[in-house]
Design a protein around this motif. Structure first.
Motif, mmCIF file in Angstrom:
data_model
loop_
_atom_site.group_PDB
_atom_site.id
_atom_site.type_symbol
_atom_site.label_atom_id
_atom_site.label_comp_id
_atom_site.label_asym_id
_atom_site.label_seq_id
_atom_site.Cartn_x
_atom_site.Cartn_y
_atom_site.Cartn_z
ATOM 1 N N CYS A 1 0.767 -1.504 -0.292
ATOM 2 C CA CYS A 1 -0.022 0.086 -0.082
ATOM 3 C C CYS A 1 0.915 1.294 -0.081
ATOM 4 O O CYS A 1 0.407 2.182 -0.609
ATOM 5 C CB CYS A 1 -1.007 -0.017 1.210
ATOM 6 S SG CYS A 1 -2.234 -1.141 1.185
ATOM 7 N N PHE A 2 1.970 1.165 0.739
ATOM 8 C CA PHE A 2 2.843 2.401 0.797
ATOM 9 C C PHE A 2 3.519 2.654 -0.609
ATOM 10 O O PHE A 2 3.426 4.040 -1.166
ATOM 11 C CB PHE A 2 3.957 2.022 1.577
ATOM 12 C CG PHE A 2 5.038 3.215 1.694
ATOM 13 C CD1 PHE A 2 4.620 4.358 2.464
ATOM 14 C CD2 PHE A 2 6.435 2.923 1.076
ATOM 15 C CE1 PHE A 2 5.629 5.483 2.597
ATOM 16 C CE2 PHE A 2 6.961 4.170 1.358
ATOM 17 C CZ PHE A 2 6.845 5.264 1.951
ATOM 18 N N LEU A 3 3.831 1.722 -1.374
ATOM 19 C CA LEU A 3 4.477 1.668 -2.561
ATOM 20 C C LEU A 3 3.396 2.214 -3.416
ATOM 21 O O LEU A 3 3.512 3.309 -4.642
ATOM 22 C CB LEU A 3 5.306 0.640 -3.074
ATOM 23 C CG LEU A 3 5.685 0.693 -4.611
ATOM 24 C CD1 LEU A 3 6.837 1.784 -4.544
ATOM 25 C CD2 LEU A 3 6.306 -0.724 -4.880
ATOM 26 N N ILE A 4 2.136 1.817 -3.798
ATOM 27 C CA ILE A 4 1.002 1.976 -4.304
ATOM 28 C C ILE A 4 0.427 3.339 -4.326
ATOM 29 O O ILE A 4 0.217 4.202 -5.099
ATOM 30 C CB ILE A 4 -0.062 1.102 -4.361
ATOM 31 C CG1 ILE A 4 0.185 -0.155 -4.874
ATOM 32 C CG2 ILE A 4 -1.416 1.728 -5.026
ATOM 33 C CD1 ILE A 4 -0.811 -1.328 -4.549
ATOM 34 N N THR B 1 2.610 9.418 -19.765
ATOM 35 C CA THR B 1 1.010 9.007 -19.365
ATOM 36 C C THR B 1 1.212 7.518 -18.876
ATOM 37 O O THR B 1 1.722 6.686 -19.113
ATOM 38 C CB THR B 1 0.179 8.954 -20.699
ATOM 39 O OG1 THR B 1 0.571 8.077 -21.624
ATOM 40 C CG2 THR B 1 0.134 10.378 -21.345
ATOM 41 N N VAL B 2 0.192 7.598 -17.967
ATOM 42 C CA VAL B 2 -0.257 6.281 -17.296
ATOM 43 C C VAL B 2 -1.658 5.912 -17.309
ATOM 44 O O VAL B 2 -2.567 6.859 -17.442
ATOM 45 C CB VAL B 2 0.349 6.337 -15.870
ATOM 46 C CG1 VAL B 2 -0.452 7.465 -14.892
ATOM 47 C CG2 VAL B 2 0.191 5.110 -15.011
ATOM 48 N N SER B 3 -2.109 4.771 -17.403
ATOM 49 C CA SER B 3 -3.443 4.265 -17.387
ATOM 50 C C SER B 3 -4.080 4.298 -16.310
ATOM 51 O O SER B 3 -3.428 3.847 -15.099
ATOM 52 C CB SER B 3 -3.445 2.796 -18.006
ATOM 53 O OG SER B 3 -4.577 2.353 -17.740
ATOM 54 N N LYS B 4 -4.931 5.168 -16.095
ATOM 55 C CA LYS B 4 -5.830 5.183 -14.905
ATOM 56 C C LYS B 4 -6.579 3.709 -14.449
ATOM 57 O O LYS B 4 -6.628 3.684 -13.491
ATOM 58 C CB LYS B 4 -6.932 6.374 -15.026
ATOM 59 C CG LYS B 4 -7.402 6.947 -13.697
ATOM 60 C CD LYS B 4 -8.044 8.228 -14.066
ATOM 61 C CE LYS B 4 -8.118 9.017 -12.753
ATOM 62 N NZ LYS B 4 -8.793 10.484 -12.890
ATOM 63 N N VAL B 5 -6.910 3.143 -15.546
ATOM 64 C CA VAL B 5 -7.431 1.711 -15.286
ATOM 65 C C VAL B 5 -6.207 0.939 -14.513
ATOM 66 O O VAL B 5 -6.502 0.511 -13.584
ATOM 67 C CB VAL B 5 -7.790 0.965 -16.595
ATOM 68 C CG1 VAL B 5 -8.428 -0.448 -16.304
ATOM 69 C CG2 VAL B 5 -8.917 1.968 -17.251
ATOM 70 N N PHE B 6 -5.042 1.221 -14.954
ATOM 71 C CA PHE B 6 -3.771 0.474 -14.207
ATOM 72 C C PHE B 6 -3.600 0.968 -12.650
ATOM 73 O O PHE B 6 -3.617 0.142 -11.858
ATOM 74 C CB PHE B 6 -2.571 0.464 -15.041
ATOM 75 C CG PHE B 6 -1.390 -0.244 -14.687
ATOM 76 C CD1 PHE B 6 -1.393 -1.617 -14.696
ATOM 77 C CD2 PHE B 6 -0.616 0.549 -13.781
ATOM 78 C CE1 PHE B 6 -0.187 -2.334 -14.123
ATOM 79 C CE2 PHE B 6 0.553 -0.265 -13.114
ATOM 80 C CZ PHE B 6 0.757 -1.607 -13.575
ATOM 81 N N LEU B 7 -3.653 2.119 -12.851
ATOM 82 C CA LEU B 7 -3.704 2.937 -11.312
ATOM 83 C C LEU B 7 -4.914 2.514 -10.339
ATOM 84 O O LEU B 7 -4.681 2.039 -9.284
ATOM 85 C CB LEU B 7 -3.643 4.295 -11.426
ATOM 86 C CG LEU B 7 -2.398 5.053 -11.834
ATOM 87 C CD1 LEU B 7 -2.735 6.542 -11.655
ATOM 88 C CD2 LEU B 7 -1.191 4.675 -10.758
ATOM 89 N N ASN B 8 -6.175 2.205 -10.889
ATOM 90 C CA ASN B 8 -7.284 1.972 -10.121
ATOM 91 C C ASN B 8 -7.176 0.493 -9.764
ATOM 92 O O ASN B 8 -7.315 0.156 -8.622
ATOM 93 C CB ASN B 8 -8.447 2.269 -10.851
ATOM 94 C CG ASN B 8 -8.783 3.667 -10.721
ATOM 95 O OD1 ASN B 8 -8.660 4.382 -10.275
ATOM 96 N ND2 ASN B 8 -9.649 3.991 -11.953
ATOM 97 N N GLY B 9 -6.551 -0.143 -10.687
ATOM 98 C CA GLY B 9 -6.268 -1.833 -10.335
ATOM 99 C C GLY B 9 -5.047 -2.117 -9.351
ATOM 100 O O GLY B 9 -5.330 -2.840 -8.584
#
Length: 802
Positions: A34-37, A286-294
């Protein structure tokens, strides 16, 4: 009092080292993830939030429906930038950019070639009004007012004119080589952004230069029908204007100017803070928001598993502390004091878990460096990181510790001191909770294993599929942008002379790439013409042999602009089954008559997520961007690349290049999928470890509680196998329930993911069964070892006190 609670808590932790180690290890895994995320999400959401009135700034984009799906584009037609503030009310300011690609920079002063850069753009004065900077020289009102003027950043100034002050570089000349030579005079110097931003441009040429060069047609800015992502339009709306009002106005503009021929295109508004997550313009940051939410979802699951572990073990072991609670209550201890005491123990474990998690997070950063956003640095002393660890320590203490604390504090002291540990014959909330928490833990583990296994299965299938071309021993290099066909032909001829080169070809892009050029073609049908939408590839006559394509009919093109080749899918699209029938046929393509000279086999020119499209292979030498080379087998590839790169440097002395392998480029199509698989794989490993830790601690305690039962059964003649079966039966049922709960979520996600591929495996249900059996085997191994150890104990030692 607080100090006393901590001392007692510390002693209790030291007394039961296995319990303490299990809790700290499990919690530290969840906290580290969780800290890294948290750092990844915080960093990704920090871009371009520092501009004034950020919530009022939008990038205008466009969505076009070609009939087979909607395609977003971050660019807009050039005419929209001319009229948007006139035809749309509520616009406080507009700013325009036209980004350039691989622009060669030359300084007349000192005759210095500075190399090529992607950080050059055309910009108007409105851009600096919307995104103000500190001006070191010049002014935002006048510096870009005239054509052939340029504003450079402080970083560019130090690179171009080292040791000079901003006021000293005003009036100096810079040559920019793109489609034409731009001789610009420096009229301003601005400070670089210190904050995270997607505006990485360092050189700004006045937008009016395009019109003065008479290049509006070249850059596609003179027509509503020309759109590319280089043409960027930003607006700042008036405070009282709503987003829906602006979209309604943009819809009217699109209906008026875009959809004259029955098309379906519309303009969109993208908030500035969402620009970092937009991958339609191919930005490297850029970074995928879907990937971030995942990632957030995975982090919460892992942390939840760790909390469930804690609750499960503490409720199981709470009965062992019943006498302690009874004595404390008899001596006057209140319920709130007991709760605080047990929460103090939980907090100590969480605190040590936070310390261990920092080391784990650092290890994760090293392992997953390539998966992290570029520019991300994990600073443990940052205020937001300290705040996160402080907050999560208190939240975890409450989430994980409050229920076990209440269970302990609610024990009846009279019954506890008599040794009555359970209410026989009655429903036990503790037992019910422990079983259900174990089920949830293993359901998550099984679901992760299924996801990773099926994704790996599909990726292996994709990598083994024939693509219709030969990708072995094919290398390529990108040609300098707008450097001329003469140099490109000279490079191809020089490279072809090497003994280790079978053949070399020039083309607009690779035989298989993420680029897509679409157009339409008109095929005669009786007395009329029928229009077909097709994909286009720009190739020379050697392209077919270099890439191992097969000619099904006719012959390869001979580098003639009035000749084209087509693929087999094209012949089927126009209703012809025999490829020989289309050879020699005249069609209208690009407003001119073209003759079809040959038909090639179908090949996957893009990712296997897409079906093969009808294709035309044409010859437009001005658009060649790639040199493709087929190498002889058995030659030293490193040496071959070095020799070819030497020739490249001779012909393009101011440009750097590297020859790369075609199969490596194809592998990048599935980088996002592999990233998802690997991240899920790590989550899977952690989930299994946490679940195994919980089961290890829980089974060791519950089996210890049943040692007298096991001893009595042995005395009465039960074998070790019977005892193992008796104890394991309960856990087998729990794993079966976990498997049932895990199947549907895994199936739902995988079904959606597999449907994104045109070439896919049938759902491999056997993997579901193997995953369940694997987890059950692990469970039985852990429980079996504890059960076997208990069954081997001499019953006399256990029963002597009865």
């Amino acid at each position: 009092m607080f100090r006393n609670h901590l001392i007692i808590a510390w002693r209790n932790l030291k007394r039961n080292k296995l319990r303490t180690a299990t809790h700290i290890l499990g919690l530290s895994i969840g906290i580290s993830i969780c800290f890294l995320i948290f750092n990844i999400v915080w960093y990704s959401n920090s871009f371009d939030k520092f501009h004034p009135d950020t919530e009022q700034i939008f990038r205008v984009g466009m969505i076009t429906d070609f009939g087979d799906g909607e395609f977003p584009n971050s660019g807009t037609p050039g005419p929209l930038g001319e009229v948007i503030d006139k035809e749309l009310t509520g616009i406080a300011q507009k700013g325009r950019l036209y980004t350039l690609w691989e622009t060669l920079v030359f300084l007349p002063e000192g005759q210095k070639v500075m190399g090529r850069t992607n950080n050059v753009t055309f910009a108007d004065a409105g851009f600096f009004q919307i995104f103000p900077r500190k001006w070191l020289a010049g002014s935002p009102e006048n510096s870009l007012a005239n054509p052939y003027t340029a504003v450079i950043s402080h970083a560019s100034m130090q690179k171009y004119f080292p040791g000079q002050e901003p006021s000293q570089v005003l009036g100096k000349e810079i040559f920019y080589y793109d489609s034409d030579t731009i001789n610009a005079q420096i009229t301003g110097v601005v400070a670089d952004f210190d904050e995270n931003t997607d505006f990485l441009f360092t050189d700004f040429i006045s937008y009016s230069t395009i019109r003065s060069m008479d290049k509006e047609n070249w850059f596609g800015l003179d027509s509503w029908g020309n759109v590319n992502s280089s043409s960027q339009l930003f607006i700042k709306k008036e405070t009282l204007k709503t987003d829906s009002d602006l979209l309604a106005g943009l819809t009217k503009i699109s209906e008026k100017n875009l959809n004259q021929e029955g098309g379906n295109s519309r303009f969109t508004l993208q908030p500035l803070v969402e620009m970092h997550f937009d991958q339609s313009d191919g930005g490297s940051q850029t970074v995928s928001k879907v990937f971030l939410n995942g990632l957030i979802f995975i982090g919460l699951i892992i942390l939840s598993l760790a909390c469930l572990n804690f609750i499960n073990l503490e409720t199981a072991q709470a009965i062992g502390r019943a006498k302690e609670v009874g004595i404390r209550k008899t001596l006057g201890g209140g319920k709130s004091q007991l709760v605080f005491q047990f929460l103090s123990e939980t907090y100590l474990m969480v605190f040590f878990a936070c310390l261990l998690s920092l080391a784990m997070a650092e290890a994760l950063v090293l392992v997953f460096r390539n998966y992290l956003p570029s520019g991300l640095e994990v600073n443990y002393l940052k205020l937001e990181n300290i705040g996160f660890l402080t907050l999560i320590s208190f939240v975890l203490t409450l989430l994980a510790g409050i229920y076990p604390s209440l269970i302990l504090a609610n024990y009846d002291p009279q019954r506890a001191l008599k040794g009555e540990k359970e209410q026989s014959g009655k429903f036990s909330i503790g037992v019910f909770l422990r079983k259900n928490l174990t089920v949830l833990q293993f359901a998550s583990s099984i679901a992760f294993i299924i996801l990773v296994s099926v994704i790996s299965f599909q990726m292996k299938y994709v990598s083994s599929q024939p693509l219709g071309f030969d990708r072995d021993a094919v290398v390529y290099t990108q040609l300098p942008f707008m450097a001329g066909i003469d140099k490109a032909e000279r490079l191809r001829e020089r490279v072809s002379q090497f003994s280790f080169v079978k053949s070399a070809s020039l083309s607009g892009d690779l035989v298989s790439s993420d680029g897509l050029w679409t157009s339409d073609i008109y095929v005669p049908q009786d007395t009329s013409e029928t229009r077909y939408y097709i994909q286009v590839k720009n190739i020379d006559s050697a392209f077919v042999s270099v890439n191992g394509l097969k000619i099904l009919a006719g012959k390869s093109s001979s580098n003639q602009t009035d000749e084209i080749m087509v693929n087999e899918a094209f012949t089927k699209e126009i209703g012809v089954n025999n490829p020989d029938e289309v050879v020699g046929k005249l069609v209208r393509f690009g407003a001119n008559q073209r003759k079809i000279t040959g038909v090639v086999n179908d090949f996957n020119s893009r990712t296997l997520r897409e079906e093969i499209r009808p294709m035309v292979l044409t010859y437009v030498p001005e658009g060649f961007n790639v040199l493709n080379v087929k190498l002889e087998s058995g030659y030293n590839l490193a040496l071959a690349k070095a020799e070819m790169e030497g020739i490249f440097k001779e012909i393009y002395p101011y440009d750097a290049s590297e020859f790369k392998f075609l199969d490596e480029a194809i592998a990048t199509f599935y980088e996002e999928d592999l990233k998802i698989r690997n991240v899920l794989g790590m989550a899977c490993i952690l989930a299994v470890i946490i679940s195994a830790l919980g089961l290890f601690g829980l089974s060791s305690y519950t089996i210890a509680q049943r040692t007298k039962e096991i001893s009595i059964r042995k005395v009465l003649g039960a074998s070790i196998v019977q005892i193992l079966g008796l104890i394991s039966r309960e856990y087998v049922i729990l794993i079966l329930v976990s498997f049932v709960l895990a199947v549907y979520p895994a199936y739902y996600f995988l079904n959606e993911w597999l449907n994104s591929f045109s070439y896919k495996v049938e759902m491999p249900y056997f993997i579901y069964g193997l995953s369940g059996l694997g987890v059950m085997s692990l469970c039985l191994l852990i429980v079996g070892l504890h059960s076997y150890s208990a069954a081997q104990t001499n019953p006399a030692k256990i029963l002597k006190d009865e």
